[in-house]
Structures are given as structure tokens and as C-alpha cells.
Design a protein around this motif. Structure first.
Motif, PDB file in Angstrom:
ATOM      1  N   GLY A  36       5.368   3.821   5.322  1.00  0.00           N
ATOM      2  CA  GLY A  36       3.864   2.431   5.679  1.00  0.00           C
ATOM      3  C   GLY A  36       5.512   1.664   7.025  1.00  0.00           C
ATOM      4  O   GLY A  36       5.957   2.113   7.638  1.00  0.00           O
ATOM      5  N   ASP A  37       4.458   0.543   7.074  1.00  0.00           N
ATOM      6  CA  ASP A  37       4.811  -0.128   7.872  1.00  0.00           C
ATOM      7  C   ASP A  37       6.636  -0.096   8.370  1.00  0.00           C
ATOM      8  O   ASP A  37       6.782  -0.545  10.210  1.00  0.00           O
ATOM      9  CB  ASP A  37       5.049  -1.954   8.570  1.00  0.00           C
ATOM     10  N   VAL A  38       7.698   0.025   7.770  1.00  0.00           N
ATOM     11  CA  VAL A  38       9.025  -0.080   7.756  1.00  0.00           C
ATOM     12  C   VAL A  38       9.336   1.455   8.750  1.00  0.00           C
ATOM     13  O   VAL A  38      10.447   0.916   9.223  1.00  0.00           O
ATOM     14  CB  VAL A  38      10.133  -0.006   6.524  1.00  0.00           C
TER      15      VAL A  38
ATOM     16  N   GLN B 182      -0.686   0.560  10.120  1.00  0.00           N
ATOM     17  CA  GLN B 182      -1.981   0.027   9.044  1.00  0.00           C
ATOM     18  C   GLN B 182      -2.013   0.477   7.625  1.00  0.00           C
ATOM     19  O   GLN B 182      -1.139   1.455   7.263  1.00  0.00           O
ATOM     20  CB  GLN B 182      -2.833   1.333   9.693  1.00  0.00           C
ATOM     21  N   ILE B 183      -2.978   0.180   6.959  1.00  0.00           N
ATOM     22  CA  ILE B 183      -3.495   0.771   5.206  1.00  0.00           C
ATOM     23  C   ILE B 183      -3.128   1.825   5.576  1.00  0.00           C
ATOM     24  O   ILE B 183      -2.540   2.563   4.269  1.00  0.00           O
ATOM     25  CB  ILE B 183      -4.315  -0.569   4.340  1.00  0.00           C
ATOM     26  N   SER B 184      -4.457   2.538   6.105  1.00  0.00           N
ATOM     27  CA  SER B 184      -4.401   4.598   6.065  1.00  0.00           C
ATOM     28  C   SER B 184      -3.500   5.129   6.398  1.00  0.00           C
ATOM     29  O   SER B 184      -2.728   5.806   5.712  1.00  0.00           O
ATOM     30  CB  SER B 184      -5.285   4.512   6.522  1.00  0.00           C
TER      31      SER B 184
ATOM     32  N   LEU C 237      10.479  -1.052  -7.216  1.00  0.00           N
ATOM     33  CA  LEU C 237      10.651  -2.214  -7.541  1.00  0.00           C
ATOM     34  C   LEU C 237      10.581  -3.561  -6.167  1.00  0.00           C
ATOM     35  O   LEU C 237       9.877  -2.476  -5.372  1.00  0.00           O
ATOM     36  CB  LEU C 237      12.612  -2.704  -7.509  1.00  0.00           C
ATOM     37  N   ASP C 238       9.604  -4.689  -6.713  1.00  0.00           N
ATOM     38  CA  ASP C 238       8.869  -4.743  -5.580  1.00  0.00           C
ATOM     39  C   ASP C 238       9.820  -6.999  -5.477  1.00  0.00           C
ATOM     40  O   ASP C 238       9.482  -7.649  -6.577  1.00  0.00           O
ATOM     41  CB  ASP C 238       7.762  -4.876  -5.940  1.00  0.00           C
ATOM     42  N   ALA C 239       9.281  -7.130  -3.713  1.00  0.00           N
ATOM     43  CA  ALA C 239       9.513  -8.827  -3.948  1.00  0.00           C
ATOM     44  C   ALA C 239       8.826  -9.479  -4.118  1.00  0.00           C
ATOM     45  O   ALA C 239       8.493 -10.766  -3.403  1.00  0.00           O
ATOM     46  CB  ALA C 239      10.348  -9.024  -3.265  1.00  0.00           C
ATOM     47  N   GLY C 240       7.896  -8.888  -3.935  1.00  0.00           N
ATOM     48  CA  GLY C 240       6.088  -9.782  -4.056  1.00  0.00           C
ATOM     49  C   GLY C 240       5.295 -10.034  -2.750  1.00  0.00           C
ATOM     50  O   GLY C 240       4.670 -11.138  -3.216  1.00  0.00           O
ATOM     51  N   ASP C 241       6.145  -9.928  -2.122  1.00  0.00           N
ATOM     52  CA  ASP C 241       4.872 -10.584  -0.151  1.00  0.00           C
ATOM     53  C   ASP C 241       4.625  -9.303   0.393  1.00  0.00           C
ATOM     54  O   ASP C 241       5.393  -9.427   2.097  1.00  0.00           O
ATOM     55  CB  ASP C 241       5.750 -11.577  -0.134  1.00  0.00           C
ATOM     56  N   SER C 242       4.115  -8.486   0.182  1.00  0.00           N
ATOM     57  CA  SER C 242       3.543  -7.179   0.822  1.00  0.00           C
ATOM     58  C   SER C 242       2.211  -7.882   1.768  1.00  0.00           C
ATOM     59  O   SER C 242       1.620  -9.274   1.846  1.00  0.00           O
ATOM     60  CB  SER C 242       2.085  -7.048   0.105  1.00  0.00           C
ATOM     61  N   ARG C 243       2.442  -7.544   2.860  1.00  0.00           N
ATOM     62  CA  ARG C 243       1.844  -8.205   4.094  1.00  0.00           C
ATOM     63  C   ARG C 243       0.098  -8.323   3.895  1.00  0.00           C
ATOM     64  O   ARG C 243      -0.683  -8.355   3.510  1.00  0.00           O
ATOM     65  CB  ARG C 243       2.228  -7.238   5.379  1.00  0.00           C
TER      66      ARG C 243
ATOM     67  N   PRO D 298       0.695  -1.057   0.260  1.00  0.00           N
ATOM     68  CA  PRO D 298      -0.155  -0.094  -0.005  1.00  0.00           C
ATOM     69  C   PRO D 298       0.371   1.295  -0.394  1.00  0.00           C
ATOM     70  O   PRO D 298       0.452   2.616  -0.276  1.00  0.00           O
ATOM     71  CB  PRO D 298      -1.264  -0.060   1.488  1.00  0.00           C
ATOM     72  N   ALA D 299       1.754   1.415   0.614  1.00  0.00           N
ATOM     73  CA  ALA D 299       3.035   2.307   0.632  1.00  0.00           C
ATOM     74  C   ALA D 299       3.481   3.226  -0.823  1.00  0.00           C
ATOM     75  O   ALA D 299       3.750   3.523  -1.164  1.00  0.00           O
ATOM     76  CB  ALA D 299       3.904   2.485   2.100  1.00  0.00           C
ATOM     77  N   GLY D 300       4.181   1.907  -0.820  1.00  0.00           N
ATOM     78  CA  GLY D 300       4.691   1.846  -2.315  1.00  0.00           C
ATOM     79  C   GLY D 300       3.927   2.377  -3.589  1.00  0.00           C
ATOM     80  O   GLY D 300       4.152   3.350  -4.546  1.00  0.00           O
TER      81      GLY D 300
ATOM     82  N   ARG E 103      14.273  -7.686  -6.480  1.00  0.00           N
ATOM     83  CA  ARG E 103      14.506  -7.663  -5.131  1.00  0.00           C
ATOM     84  C   ARG E 103      15.886  -6.936  -4.575  1.00  0.00           C
ATOM     85  O   ARG E 103      16.809  -6.825  -5.365  1.00  0.00           O
ATOM     86  CB  ARG E 103      14.840  -9.250  -4.326  1.00  0.00           C
ATOM     87  N   ALA E 104      15.376  -5.301  -4.781  1.00  0.00           N
ATOM     88  CA  ALA E 104      17.050  -4.532  -3.809  1.00  0.00           C
ATOM     89  C   ALA E 104      17.766  -5.111  -2.647  1.00  0.00           C
ATOM     90  O   ALA E 104      17.024  -5.692  -1.980  1.00  0.00           O
ATOM     91  CB  ALA E 104      16.471  -3.167  -3.784  1.00  0.00           C
ATOM     92  N   THR E 105      18.934  -5.394  -3.498  1.00  0.00           N
ATOM     93  CA  THR E 105      20.038  -5.607  -2.698  1.00  0.00           C
ATOM     94  C   THR E 105      20.931  -5.145  -1.887  1.00  0.00           C
ATOM     95  O   THR E 105      21.672  -5.085  -1.103  1.00  0.00           O
ATOM     96  CB  THR E 105      21.016  -6.850  -3.445  1.00  0.00           C
TER      97      THR E 105
ATOM     98  N   LEU F 186      -9.999 -10.470   4.194  1.00  0.00           N
ATOM     99  CA  LEU F 186     -11.184  -9.789   4.151  1.00  0.00           C
ATOM    100  C   LEU F 186     -10.848  -8.101   4.592  1.00  0.00           C
ATOM    101  O   LEU F 186     -11.342  -8.459   6.504  1.00  0.00           O
ATOM    102  CB  LEU F 186     -12.693  -9.918   4.029  1.00  0.00           C
ATOM    103  N   THR F 187     -10.525  -6.832   4.186  1.00  0.00           N
ATOM    104  CA  THR F 187     -10.124  -6.524   5.530  1.00  0.00           C
ATOM    105  C   THR F 187     -11.915  -5.124   5.499  1.00  0.00           C
ATOM    106  O   THR F 187     -12.667  -5.083   4.425  1.00  0.00           O
ATOM    107  CB  THR F 187      -9.079  -4.778   5.089  1.00  0.00           C
ATOM    108  N   HIS F 188     -11.906  -4.819   6.418  1.00  0.00           N
ATOM    109  CA  HIS F 188     -13.495  -4.670   7.287  1.00  0.00           C
ATOM    110  C   HIS F 188     -13.355  -2.653   7.313  1.00  0.00           C
ATOM    111  O   HIS F 188     -14.189  -2.369   7.438  1.00  0.00           O
ATOM    112  CB  HIS F 188     -14.370  -5.358   8.025  1.00  0.00           C
ATOM    113  N   ASN F 189     -11.910  -2.455   8.326  1.00  0.00           N
ATOM    114  CA  ASN F 189     -11.112  -1.534   8.340  1.00  0.00           C
ATOM    115  C   ASN F 189     -11.115  -0.411   7.588  1.00  0.00           C
ATOM    116  O   ASN F 189     -10.252   0.741   7.965  1.00  0.00           O
ATOM    117  CB  ASN F 189     -10.982  -1.332   9.332  1.00  0.00           C
ATOM    118  N   HIS F 190     -11.072  -0.475   6.275  1.00  0.00           N
ATOM    119  CA  HIS F 190     -10.465   0.356   5.490  1.00  0.00           C
ATOM    120  C   HIS F 190     -11.178   1.536   4.168  1.00  0.00           C
ATOM    121  O   HIS F 190     -12.489  -0.046   4.487  1.00  0.00           O
ATOM    122  CB  HIS F 190      -9.513  -0.772   4.119  1.00  0.00           C
TER     123      HIS F 190
END
Ligand SMILES: Cc1cc2nc3c(=O)[nH]c(=O)nc-3n(C[C@H](O)[C@H](O)[C@H](O)COP(=O)(O)OP(=O)(O)OC[C@H]3O[C@@H](n4cnc5c(N)ncnc54)[C@H](O)[C@@H]3O)c2cc1C
Length: 301
Positions: free
Chosen positions: A266-268, A274-276, A30-36, A11-13, A77-79, A42-46
Motif C-alpha cells: 500500500g501507500d507505505v 492508489q487503491i488498486s 490491528l487497525d488505528a481507524g484512520d484510513s485515507r 484497502p491494502a490490509g 494501534r501497534a507500537t 466518492l471515487t470514480h476511478n476505482h
């Protein structure tokens, strides 16, 4: 030379990609493909989705929106992130990519209970295993909940969930509990039961998740692992960006890390996972990046 390389397409990127592409900037995603977010059944709070939306659908919609303005998600994947004067070089296993700015949006990875992946994924899909009380505590209202954790972190999660149901048990994942007197008192006051681990023998039994503990086999309508996370900030920390002791990147209120030109969202980043929040931070970061580049070389068409 890209104006900005975004590392991570959660969501951040993806929010940053939408903003930056619409600023007419040259970006690389660039994306490694394993977003949380991809794990959310099913999100109900977004906000904006009264019937809820799955994390995968949300990511797909955001990617389609970014692509509409020319962004391309590269599976890579960025290294490493290296400084090169005012600019950067982002390395992948087979490329060295120059960029004026970099946005790190690599998220975190939750520590999981020791159970087979297939069982983990099915339990997650069925809401028997949950990772985010802020997100989905509402869904466990008045049900039987287990929190797998100990210490202050486990205590706080158990007490948070106590706001939804009176049937909360805190189970230590790896032997006896590590709880100081204040933690024990707070749990006692709230009527949270404590059970020692270790946990094992995980299985879905009927509509519950069951496992072994020091007090025998227990089963819960939902179990929340509260075992901490791995913060995926290594690339920025290796480039010497400031981070908290547990690895969250420190940023100012414009999402600037301690390295000029390197941003994080984002989470980092330390904050509400949270997504928002990830989206909001990415919007701020993207706009600050645009204005920084404009200061260096005025953007005119
Ligand atoms: C089960 C579950 C349920 C949740 N439910 C909700 C909910 O209902 N509502 C809510 O608001 N939040 C929810 N969350 C939290 C939400 O998923 C996160 O807050 C959100 O995904 C954070 O977005 P992000 O972009 O910061 O990170 P992420 O979504 O984790 O994306 C990070 C991306 O960076 C990529 N990446 C990492 N390292 C590299 C690298 N070196 N190179 C290239 N790419 C890299 C990853 O592959 C990933 O695609 C839930 C989380 C979980 C686990």
C-alpha cells in the motif's frame, strides 16, 4: 502464535486479510481507524463501480468480505515490531502479540493546510479541497484550480492538473515560492500562474474555497494541497527495515522488506498511491506469506 499480524485495515490490509483468511491462516488485523480511503467522498476511478463508491462504503464492504472468512478487525494501534528469531512480537499499548510474519499496511498521512478541521472536512466532502489529482483530476476538467505548494512537488502537481484545465494557479503555502529556473520555465511554458503565500483566512464562499494570499483574496472551484505526506513506516524503520530518505519502505517484487518475514503493501511502500495499487500489492504479499509459511511447515488439511 498468529501466522500473520496485519497492521492497518485500509484497502491494502483488508485485501491481505481476505486472501490470508481464505488461505486458512490464523491472522490478526490491528487497525488505528484512520484510513485515507475513509476520506474519499466518492471515487470514480476505482474499477467495478461505474456510479462511484464512497471510501467508507468500500472499506465496509471489504471488511464484511474479510469477516465472512473469519477475520476480525481489532481497534488497536501497534507500537512496535520486534524480531524474535524467525518470528516477531507486535506490541500494542497493553499487549505483546507473537506472530510468524507481519504485514505492514499503515499508509501515509497527507500534510494539510492550516485550517479548522470542520472546514477541512466540509471542503473535502464538497470537492472544494482535493488530495489526489490522479484519482479525481477528471472531475475538475475546465474549472478554476489552485495548487497549494511549491518546489518540484508543487510544480509537478500543477503541471499534472494543467492536463485537465488551463486555469491553474500555484500558491506557496508559506511565503515566497522556492522554484529553480527549470521549474519556473516549465510553469511559464504551461501558463501556470504563480502567487506567493502565506495562505490564511480559509472559508467556503458560495461554491468555491477562498483564502488570503500575498496578492489578496483568491477563490477556486477546487484546491489541491501539494504539501507532501508523512509516511507511516516508523514501526518497520525502528526494526531496521530499509526505507527511502522520505520514509517509504523498500520492498522486492514480492513485497518483502529487507527483514525476512516482514512484508509491506500500500501507500507505505514507494509506488502509486492508489487503491488498486494497494490491493494488488496486498494480494502479492499475502500469497508470498502463504508460500513462506508453507515452506517452513507444509500446510495440509
Ligand atoms: C481525499 C482523498 C481522495 C482519494 N481518492 C482516491 C480515489 O478516488 N481513487 C484511489 O485509487 N485512491 C484515492 N485516494 C488514495 C487512497 O485513499 C489510498 O491510496 C489508499 O487508501 C491506500 O491504502 P492503504 O491501505 O495503503 O492505506 P490507508 O487506507 O491509509 O490505511 C492505513 C490504515 O493503517 C492504520 N494504521 C496506521 N498506523 C497504524 C498503527 N501503528 N497501528 C494500527 N493501525 C495503523 C490506519 O489507521 C489506517 O486504517 C484518495 C486519498 C485521499 C486522501
Amino acid at each position: 502464535m498468529d501466522d500473520c499480524i496485519i497492521i492497518g485495515a485500509g484497502p491494502a490490509g483488508l485485501t491481505a486479510a481476505i486472501y490470508l483468511a481464505r488461505f486458512h491462516l490464523k491472522i490478526r488485523l490491528l487497525d488505528a481507524g484512520d484510513s485515507r480511503a475513509g476520506l474519499i467522498p466518492l471515487t470514480h476511478n476505482h474499477a467495478g463501480y461505474p456510479e462511484g463508491i464512497s471510501g467508507r462504503d468500500l472499506l465496509q464492504r471489504m471488511l464484511a468480505q474479510a469477516e465472512r472468512y473469519g477475520a476480525v478487525r481489532e481497534a488497536a494501534r501497534a507500537t512496535a515490531i520486534e524480531r524474535n528469531g524467525d518470528d516477531f512480537v507486535v506490541r500494542t499499548p497493553d499487549r505483546a502479540l507473537p506472530a510468524r510474519t507481519v504485514l505492514l499496511a499503515t499508509g501515509v498521512r497527507n500534510h494539510r493546510p492550516d485550517m479548522p478541521d470542520a472546514l477541512h472536512d466540509e471542503a473535502l466532502e464538497r470537492g472544494l479541497l482535493r488530495y489526489c489529482p490522479i484519482c479525481d483530476g477528471y472531475e475538475v476538467t475546465d474549472t478554476k484550480v489552485g495548487v497549494i505548494g511549491t518546489d518540484t512537488h508543487g510544480m509537478k502537481e500543477a503541471l499534472f492538473l494543467r492536463g485537465y484545465t488551463k486555469d491553474v494557479t500555484l500558491i506557496s503555502p508559506d511565503g515566497g515560492h522556492r522554484l529553480d529556473t527549470a521549474c519556473q520555465r516549465a510553469l511559464d511554458d504551461a501558463g501556470v500562474r504563480r502567487v506567493d503565500g502565506p495562505c490564511g483566512g480559509w472559508a467556503i464562499e458560495g461554491d468555491q474555497l477562498a483564502f488570503d494570499t500575498a496578492e489578496g483574496r483568491l477563490a477556486f472551484d477546487s484546491a489541491y494541497p501539494a504539501m507532501g505526506s508523512h509516511i507511516r513506516s516508523e514501526l518497520a524503520v525502528a526494526a531496521r527495515a530499509r526505507a527511502t530518505a522520505d520514509g517509504c519502505l523498500e520492498v522486492d517484487d514480492h513485497q518483502r522488506t529487507s527483514i525476512p518475514g516482514l512484508f509491506a503493501a500500500g501507500d507505505v511502500v514507494k509506488g502509486l498511491d492508489q487503491i488498486s495499487h494497494a490491493m494488488g500489492e496486498a494480494g502479492v504479499a499475502a500469497t508470498t506469506i502463504r508460500n513462506l509459511l508453507d515452506e517452513r511447515a507444509p500446510m495440509r488439511r
